[in-house]
Scaffold this motif. Structure first.
Motif, PDB file in Angstrom:
ATOM      1  N   GLU A 273       0.829  -1.208   0.000  1.00 34.39           N
ATOM      2  CA  GLU A 273       0.000   0.000   0.000  1.00 34.39           C
ATOM      3  C   GLU A 273       0.863   1.257   0.000  1.00 34.39           C
ATOM      4  OE1 GLU A 273      -3.578   2.104   2.634  1.00 34.39           O
ATOM      5  OE2 GLU A 273      -2.613   0.256   3.343  1.00 34.39           O
ATOM      6  N   HIS A 274       1.922   1.257   0.795  1.00 29.77           N
ATOM      7  CA  HIS A 274       2.783   2.431   0.931  1.00 29.77           C
ATOM      8  C   HIS A 274       4.235   2.067   0.613  1.00 29.77           C
ATOM      9  CE1 HIS A 274      -0.519   4.644   2.675  1.00 29.77           C
ATOM     10  NE2 HIS A 274      -0.666   3.726   3.613  1.00 29.77           N
ATOM     11  N   GLY A 275       4.967   3.022   0.098  1.00 31.50           N
ATOM     12  CA  GLY A 275       6.375   2.824  -0.231  1.00 31.50           C
ATOM     13  C   GLY A 275       6.894   3.864  -1.200  1.00 31.50           C
ATOM     14  N   GLY A 276       5.974   4.390  -2.042  1.00 29.28           N
ATOM     15  CA  GLY A 276       6.414   5.373  -3.023  1.00 29.28           C
ATOM     16  C   GLY A 276       7.310   4.734  -4.061  1.00 29.28           C
ATOM     17  N   HIS A 277       8.223   5.533  -4.613  1.00 26.25           N
ATOM     18  CA  HIS A 277       9.146   5.025  -5.619  1.00 26.25           C
ATOM     19  C   HIS A 277      10.575   5.093  -5.084  1.00 26.25           C
ATOM     20  CE1 HIS A 277      10.419   3.761  -9.558  1.00 26.25           C
ATOM     21  NE2 HIS A 277      11.327   4.730  -9.574  1.00 26.25           N
ATOM     22  N   GLY A 278      11.399   4.182  -5.561  1.00 25.42           N
ATOM     23  CA  GLY A 278      12.818   4.207  -5.207  1.00 25.42           C
ATOM     24  C   GLY A 278      13.085   3.868  -3.757  1.00 25.42           C
ATOM     25  N   PHE A 279      12.230   3.019  -3.146  1.00 26.06           N
ATOM     26  CA  PHE A 279      12.384   2.780  -1.715  1.00 26.06           C
ATOM     27  C   PHE A 279      13.551   1.876  -1.384  1.00 26.06           C
ATOM     28  CE2 PHE A 279       8.734   0.166  -3.240  1.00 26.06           C
ATOM     29  CZ  PHE A 279       9.217  -1.108  -3.050  1.00 26.06           C
ATOM     30  N   ALA A 280      13.962   1.009  -2.308  1.00 24.21           N
ATOM     31  CA  ALA A 280      15.065   0.078  -2.031  1.00 24.21           C
ATOM     32  C   ALA A 280      14.854  -0.558  -0.659  1.00 24.21           C
ATOM     33  CB  ALA A 280      16.408   0.783  -2.141  1.00 24.21           C
ATOM     34  N   MET A 281      15.805  -0.388   0.260  1.00 22.98           N
ATOM     35  CA  MET A 281      15.611  -0.897   1.618  1.00 22.98           C
ATOM     36  C   MET A 281      15.458   0.240   2.627  1.00 22.98           C
ATOM     37  SD  MET A 281      18.009  -4.282   1.952  1.00 22.98           S
ATOM     38  CE  MET A 281      19.556  -3.407   1.743  1.00 22.98           C
ATOM     39  N   ARG A 282      16.249   1.277   2.489  1.00 26.46           N
ATOM     40  CA  ARG A 282      16.331   2.284   3.547  1.00 26.46           C
ATOM     41  C   ARG A 282      15.042   3.099   3.706  1.00 26.46           C
ATOM     42  NH1 ARG A 282      20.285   6.959   1.004  1.00 26.46           N
ATOM     43  NH2 ARG A 282      21.790   5.243   0.870  1.00 26.46           N
ATOM     44  N   ARG A 283      14.274   3.285   2.636  1.00 24.09           N
ATOM     45  CA  ARG A 283      13.103   4.151   2.704  1.00 24.09           C
ATOM     46  C   ARG A 283      11.842   3.455   3.205  1.00 24.09           C
ATOM     47  NH1 ARG A 283      13.538   7.979  -2.741  1.00 24.09           N
ATOM     48  NH2 ARG A 283      15.386   9.151  -2.075  1.00 24.09           N
ATOM     49  N   VAL A 284      11.924   2.158   3.453  1.00 27.83           N
ATOM     50  CA  VAL A 284      10.747   1.441   3.951  1.00 27.83           C
ATOM     51  C   VAL A 284      11.058   0.692   5.241  1.00 27.83           C
ATOM     52  CG1 VAL A 284       9.424   1.241   1.816  1.00 27.83           C
ATOM     53  CG2 VAL A 284      11.288  -0.380   2.254  1.00 27.83           C
ATOM     54  N   ILE A 285      12.058   1.124   5.961  1.00 29.32           N
ATOM     55  CA  ILE A 285      12.374   0.510   7.246  1.00 29.32           C
ATOM     56  C   ILE A 285      11.179   0.674   8.179  1.00 29.32           C
ATOM     57  CG2 ILE A 285      13.851   0.650   9.290  1.00 29.32           C
ATOM     58  CD1 ILE A 285      16.127   1.530   7.443  1.00 29.32           C
ATOM     59  N   GLY A 286      10.730  -0.420   8.751  1.00 25.98           N
ATOM     60  CA  GLY A 286       9.608  -0.386   9.680  1.00 25.98           C
ATOM     61  C   GLY A 286       8.251  -0.445   9.019  1.00 25.98           C
ATOM     62  N   LYS A 287       8.195  -0.447   7.699  1.00 26.80           N
ATOM     63  CA  LYS A 287       6.924  -0.543   6.979  1.00 26.80           C
ATOM     64  C   LYS A 287       6.767  -1.954   6.414  1.00 26.80           C
ATOM     65  CE  LYS A 287       7.045   4.309   5.470  1.00 26.80           C
ATOM     66  NZ  LYS A 287       7.029   5.216   4.294  1.00 26.80           N
ATOM     67  N   PRO A 288       5.541  -2.348   6.080  1.00 26.80           N
ATOM     68  CA  PRO A 288       5.365  -3.673   5.470  1.00 26.80           C
ATOM     69  C   PRO A 288       6.244  -3.888   4.251  1.00 26.80           C
ATOM     70  CG  PRO A 288       3.246  -2.817   6.145  1.00 26.80           C
ATOM     71  CD  PRO A 288       4.242  -1.708   6.371  1.00 26.80           C
ATOM     72  N   ALA A 289       6.422  -2.844   3.433  1.00 24.61           N
ATOM     73  CA  ALA A 289       7.257  -2.992   2.236  1.00 24.61           C
ATOM     74  C   ALA A 289       8.705  -3.303   2.577  1.00 24.61           C
ATOM     75  CB  ALA A 289       7.177  -1.729   1.382  1.00 24.61           C
ATOM     76  N   GLY A 290       9.105  -2.991   3.810  1.00 28.06           N
ATOM     77  CA  GLY A 290      10.484  -3.272   4.218  1.00 28.06           C
ATOM     78  C   GLY A 290      10.788  -4.750   4.327  1.00 28.06           C
TER      79      GLY A 290
ATOM     80  N   TRP B  51      10.308  -6.873   1.886  1.00 27.26           N
ATOM     81  CA  TRP B  51      10.453  -7.497   0.569  1.00 27.26           C
ATOM     82  C   TRP B  51      11.765  -8.262   0.391  1.00 27.26           C
ATOM     83  CZ3 TRP B  51      14.168  -6.959  -3.072  1.00 27.26           C
ATOM     84  CH2 TRP B  51      14.989  -5.826  -3.043  1.00 27.26           C
ATOM     85  N   PRO B  52      12.912  -7.803   0.913  1.00 29.07           N
ATOM     86  CA  PRO B  52      14.124  -8.617   0.691  1.00 29.07           C
ATOM     87  C   PRO B  52      14.016 -10.016   1.284  1.00 29.07           C
ATOM     88  CG  PRO B  52      14.719  -6.385   1.353  1.00 29.07           C
ATOM     89  CD  PRO B  52      13.245  -6.532   1.602  1.00 29.07           C
ATOM     90  N   GLU B  53      13.412 -10.133   2.479  1.00 28.69           N
ATOM     91  CA  GLU B  53      13.239 -11.459   3.077  1.00 28.69           C
ATOM     92  C   GLU B  53      12.238 -12.285   2.280  1.00 28.69           C
ATOM     93  OE1 GLU B  53      14.874 -12.897   5.350  1.00 28.69           O
ATOM     94  OE2 GLU B  53      15.981 -11.258   6.320  1.00 28.69           O
ATOM     95  N   LEU B  54      11.195 -11.632   1.774  1.00 30.97           N
ATOM     96  CA  LEU B  54      10.249 -12.347   0.916  1.00 30.97           C
ATOM     97  C   LEU B  54      10.944 -12.883  -0.327  1.00 30.97           C
ATOM     98  CD1 LEU B  54       7.222  -9.881   1.163  1.00 30.97           C
ATOM     99  CD2 LEU B  54       7.358 -12.173   2.181  1.00 30.97           C
ATOM    100  N   PHE B  55      11.849 -12.075  -0.874  1.00 36.83           N
ATOM    101  CA  PHE B  55      12.608 -12.545  -2.043  1.00 36.83           C
ATOM    102  C   PHE B  55      13.445 -13.770  -1.699  1.00 36.83           C
ATOM    103  CE2 PHE B  55      16.762 -12.711  -4.085  1.00 36.83           C
ATOM    104  CZ  PHE B  55      16.364 -13.047  -5.373  1.00 36.83           C
ATOM    105  N   LEU B  56      14.149 -13.726  -0.568  1.00 36.05           N
ATOM    106  CA  LEU B  56      14.990 -14.865  -0.189  1.00 36.05           C
ATOM    107  C   LEU B  56      14.162 -16.134  -0.015  1.00 36.05           C
ATOM    108  CD1 LEU B  56      17.680 -13.671   2.379  1.00 36.05           C
ATOM    109  CD2 LEU B  56      17.955 -14.173  -0.047  1.00 36.05           C
ATOM    110  N   ASN B  57      13.025 -15.995   0.642  1.00 37.42           N
ATOM    111  CA  ASN B  57      12.175 -17.175   0.845  1.00 37.42           C
ATOM    112  C   ASN B  57      11.702 -17.745  -0.488  1.00 37.42           C
ATOM    113  OD1 ASN B  57      12.414 -16.965   3.621  1.00 37.42           O
ATOM    114  ND2 ASN B  57      10.565 -15.721   3.850  1.00 37.42           N
ATOM    115  N   TRP B  58      11.339 -16.861  -1.403  1.00 38.58           N
ATOM    116  CA  TRP B  58      10.912 -17.310  -2.730  1.00 38.58           C
ATOM    117  C   TRP B  58      12.088 -17.939  -3.490  1.00 38.58           C
ATOM    118  CZ3 TRP B  58      12.614 -15.338  -7.523  1.00 38.58           C
ATOM    119  CH2 TRP B  58      11.910 -15.799  -8.640  1.00 38.58           C
ATOM    120  N   ALA B  59      13.267 -17.313  -3.400  1.00 39.16           N
ATOM    121  CA  ALA B  59      14.437 -17.806  -4.134  1.00 39.16           C
ATOM    122  C   ALA B  59      14.781 -19.235  -3.724  1.00 39.16           C
ATOM    123  CB  ALA B  59      15.624 -16.882  -3.899  1.00 39.16           C
ATOM    124  N   ARG B  60      14.554 -19.556  -2.463  1.00 38.80           N
ATOM    125  CA  ARG B  60      14.824 -20.926  -2.007  1.00 38.80           C
ATOM    126  C   ARG B  60      13.940 -21.940  -2.733  1.00 38.80           C
ATOM    127  NH1 ARG B  60      15.175 -18.069   3.005  1.00 38.80           N
ATOM    128  NH2 ARG B  60      17.336 -18.075   3.777  1.00 38.80           N
TER     129      ARG B  60
END
Length: 335
Positions: free
Chosen positions: A301-318, A320-329
């Motif tokens: 829902e929230h994150g805007g553009h260009g959030f990478a990791m630092r701009r979504v710390i503490g938000k649900p969008a933050g 995503w890197p762990e979601l990627f790792l779980n999917w990559a497995r």
């Protein structure tokens, strides 16, 4: 007991010490501000130039690389580079390589390449989890290169092949080379995933005999379509020109070029992205589904553009890197 994975990585690591010493030459330094860089994070100390005799199709008038620091916070860097005359990869090695590697393509609207936020920070995070990471500083299509709109893809293809060619040097499994990109770099990532076998340059050495197909691809809040109304106008103009016709639009819209052999894709985007409409990701997802290509999609829902990791710390969008790792497995990126 030593399992097959441990044995493979151990043998690759042992070979790396002997192999790299004999093959490393003078490489171009990572992008930096001469005399003015104040890096807040560890910086890469190793690079790989993509082209042994210089990048093909150079502009008639040479130019010098330029790096700009955009951050006003001394605790973090937010540098970007343009006029990339020597395309290259900055290497981030893990303490304990797990055999997986990642080619990272930062964004920048195809007029610059972001260094820190969508490059080094992601590479360091993945390296802490065992990935060997290669941050790609690619040539830009509006700077006079002969390959035109395909020039960035040429560098991405060449980078993938070089990683595989030098797999022993870096203790990586050549079958487990993946790709990740952000914004315009997400477009480049998707372009690589859909056109990895397109001939965009003439072979220069044995590395070019290898496949440029990623094991998996992760275009993050990507520019995707070149067709209005959802095209990101800045990236579209830089890549194919403001007045490009339907043929060029289709040729450079990855959602129009998905094939049966496009690798599995992980997608994420914020619904409130003010720069690149979320429809870019939805169009690509629909095209992947239509071809039966595995895809996982996360919309926040929230994150805007260009959030990478630092701009979504503490938000649900933050997450995503762990979601990627779980999917990559689930796709044997991590074994």
């Amino acid at each position: 007991m030593i399992d097959r994975r441990s044995a493979l990585i151990g043998s690759l690591a042992a070979a790396a010490g002997a192999g790299f010493a004999g093959r490393a030459g003078a490489q171009t330094a990572p992008p930096h501000i001469e005399g003015g860089d104040v890096p807040a994070w560890p910086q890469p100390t190793e690079t790989i130039d993509l082209w042994p005799d210089g990048a093909p199709g150079a502009p008639a008038t040479p130019f010098e690389e330029r790096v700009t620091e955009r951050s006003e916070d001394g605790e973090v860097n937010d540098r970007a580079v343009d006029h990339v005359a020597v395309p290259r990869m900055a290497v981030f090695k893990p303490w304990r390589p797990n055999g997986a590697s990642m080619l990272i393509m930062p964004g920048g609207g195809y007029i610059r390449v972001v260094i820190d936020r969508e490059g080094y920070e992601m590479a360091q995070w993945l390296a802490e989890r065992g990935f060997t990471c290669f941050v790609l500083f690619y040539r830009l299509p509006g700077e006079g290169w002969a390959a035109g709109p395909d020039v960035s893809l040429s560098d991405a293809q060449r980078a993938m092949r070089l990683i595989r060619h030098r797999a022993v040097d870096y203790a990586v499994d050549p079958a487990r080379v993946s790709a990740m990109g952000f914004s315009a770099g997400g477009h480049l990532c998707a372009d690589l995933a859909t056109r990895f076998d397109a001939r965009t340059y003439d072979a220069v050495d044995d590395a070019d005999k290898l496949s440029a197909r990623p094991q998996v691809a992760a275009p993050i809040y990507p520019v995707m379509t070149m067709k209005r109304p959802y095209a990101h106008e800045g990236s579209r103009t830089a890549l194919i020109g403001a007045d490009a016709g339907a043929t060029l639009e289709t040729a450079h819209s990855p959602d129009r070029n998905v094939k049966d052999n496009t690798p599995p894709c992980f997608l994420c985007h914020a619904e409130d992205d003010p720069a690149v409409p979320v429809e870019n990701t939805l169009l690509f997802r629909a095209a992947l589904k239509a071809k039966g290509v595995p895809v996982e999609t996360h919309l926040f829902e929230h994150g805007g553009h260009g959030f990478a990791m630092r701009r979504v710390i503490g938000k649900p969008a933050g997450r995503w890197p762990e979601l990627f790792l779980n999917w990559a497995r689930t796709h044997e990126v991590l074994i």
